[in-house]
Scaffold this motif. Structure first.
Motif, short mmCIF file in Angstrom:
data_model
loop_
_atom_site.label_atom_id
_atom_site.label_comp_id
_atom_site.label_asym_id
_atom_site.label_seq_id
_atom_site.Cartn_x
_atom_site.Cartn_y
_atom_site.Cartn_z
N PHE A 39 -2.05 -14.61 -5.84
CA PHE A 39 -1.84 -13.46 -6.71
C PHE A 39 -2.87 -12.36 -6.46
CE2 PHE A 39 -2.60 -11.14 -10.68
CZ PHE A 39 -1.35 -10.57 -10.84
N VAL A 40 -4.10 -12.75 -6.18
CA VAL A 40 -5.15 -11.75 -5.94
C VAL A 40 -4.86 -10.99 -4.65
CG1 VAL A 40 -7.62 -11.39 -5.62
CG2 VAL A 40 -6.83 -13.12 -7.22
N HIS A 41 -4.44 -11.71 -3.61
CA HIS A 41 -4.09 -11.04 -2.35
C HIS A 41 -2.90 -10.10 -2.56
CE1 HIS A 41 -6.77 -13.04 0.47
NE2 HIS A 41 -6.63 -14.12 -0.28
N GLN A 42 -1.95 -10.54 -3.34
CA GLN A 42 -0.79 -9.71 -3.64
C GLN A 42 -1.20 -8.46 -4.40
OE1 GLN A 42 2.57 -11.68 -5.64
NE2 GLN A 42 2.35 -10.03 -7.13
N ARG A 43 -2.13 -8.61 -5.30
CA ARG A 43 -2.60 -7.48 -6.10
C ARG A 43 -3.32 -6.45 -5.22
NH1 ARG A 43 -6.34 -7.92 -11.51
NH2 ARG A 43 -5.61 -5.99 -12.46
N VAL A 44 -4.17 -6.92 -4.31
CA VAL A 44 -4.85 -6.02 -3.38
C VAL A 44 -3.81 -5.29 -2.52
CG1 VAL A 44 -6.39 -5.89 -1.38
CG2 VAL A 44 -7.02 -7.30 -3.34
N ALA A 45 -2.82 -6.04 -2.05
CA ALA A 45 -1.78 -5.44 -1.22
C ALA A 45 -1.01 -4.38 -2.00
CB ALA A 45 -0.84 -6.52 -0.71
N ASP A 46 -0.68 -4.66 -3.25
CA ASP A 46 0.03 -3.67 -4.07
C ASP A 46 -0.78 -2.39 -4.22
OD1 ASP A 46 2.16 -5.40 -4.48
OD2 ASP A 46 1.47 -6.07 -6.46
N ILE A 47 -2.07 -2.54 -4.45
CA ILE A 47 -2.93 -1.36 -4.61
C ILE A 47 -3.02 -0.59 -3.31
CG2 ILE A 47 -5.25 -0.55 -5.17
CD1 ILE A 47 -5.52 -3.10 -6.96
N ARG A 48 -3.21 -1.31 -2.20
CA ARG A 48 -3.30 -0.66 -0.88
C ARG A 48 -2.00 0.08 -0.56
NH1 ARG A 48 -8.29 -0.13 1.55
NH2 ARG A 48 -9.50 -2.01 1.21
N TYR A 49 -0.88 -0.55 -0.88
CA TYR A 49 0.42 0.10 -0.63
C TYR A 49 0.53 1.38 -1.46
CZ TYR A 49 5.42 0.96 -0.64
OH TYR A 49 6.65 1.56 -0.53
N THR A 50 0.10 1.32 -2.70
CA THR A 50 0.14 2.49 -3.57
C THR A 50 -0.75 3.61 -3.06
OG1 THR A 50 0.57 1.06 -5.46
CG2 THR A 50 -0.21 3.28 -5.95
N MET A 51 -1.90 3.25 -2.48
CA MET A 51 -2.82 4.25 -1.95
C MET A 51 -2.23 5.00 -0.76
SD MET A 51 -6.36 2.06 -2.20
CE MET A 51 -7.45 3.28 -1.51
N GLY A 52 -1.43 4.31 0.04
CA GLY A 52 -0.79 4.94 1.18
C GLY A 52 -1.74 5.17 2.34
N GLY A 53 -1.24 5.73 3.41
CA GLY A 53 -2.03 5.95 4.62
C GLY A 53 -1.91 4.74 5.55
N ILE A 54 -2.02 4.99 6.83
CA ILE A 54 -1.82 3.95 7.83
C ILE A 54 -2.77 2.77 7.64
CG2 ILE A 54 -1.95 3.44 10.31
CD1 ILE A 54 0.52 4.98 9.55
N GLU A 55 -4.05 3.04 7.47
CA GLU A 55 -5.03 1.94 7.35
C GLU A 55 -4.76 1.09 6.10
OE1 GLU A 55 -7.17 0.85 9.63
OE2 GLU A 55 -6.26 2.41 10.87
#
Length: 123
Positions: A39-55
């Motif tokens: 769940f924690v990895h999923q949460r980080v991924a959700d936030i990163r996806y929301t932030m956008g940008g290639i990296e």
């Protein structure tokens, strides 16, 4: 209150204020406390996806993949991975509209639909 609870609460507060950079830092601190929690990895991924940008999208792929490795039944991580891949490959954005939020678990596990997808768009 433990450190994990404090980091989680702080992450929620930053998310509510749309402070994604700070929220992802807090969520990554949670990974240090519990690296085997999907769940924690999923949460980080959700936030990163929301932030956008290639990296950030590359990091989102990494975290969604790790969440799926830890829990192969996590449909949210699977759908997140699909969304990120659609960002990298606009040609296949039809996948997102086709599956939308009505993904059926049995459909994903069926081999005949995989071949149907391949024949549908010459992958």
């Amino acid at each position: 209150m433990s450190d994990q609870e404090a980091w989680s609460e702080l992450c929620d507060l930053y998310l509510s204020e749309a402070e994604y950079t700070r929220a992802v830092f807090c969520a990554e601190e949670l990974i240090l406390h519990n690296p085997h929690c999907y769940f924690v990895h999923q949460r980080v991924a959700d936030i990163r996806y929301t932030m956008g940008g290639i990296e950030n999208l590359k990091m989102a792929v990494s975290h969604y993949s790790h969440a799926l490795k830890l829990n192969s039944d996590c449909m949210r991580a699977l759908f997140g991975l699909l969304l990120v891949c659609a960002c990298f490959m606009p040609r296949y954005s039809w996948l997102v509209s086709t599956f939308n939020l009505t993904i059926d678990v049995t459909w994903w596990r069926s081999e005949e639909h995989t071949s149907e997808l391949q024949s549908h768009h010459d992958i």
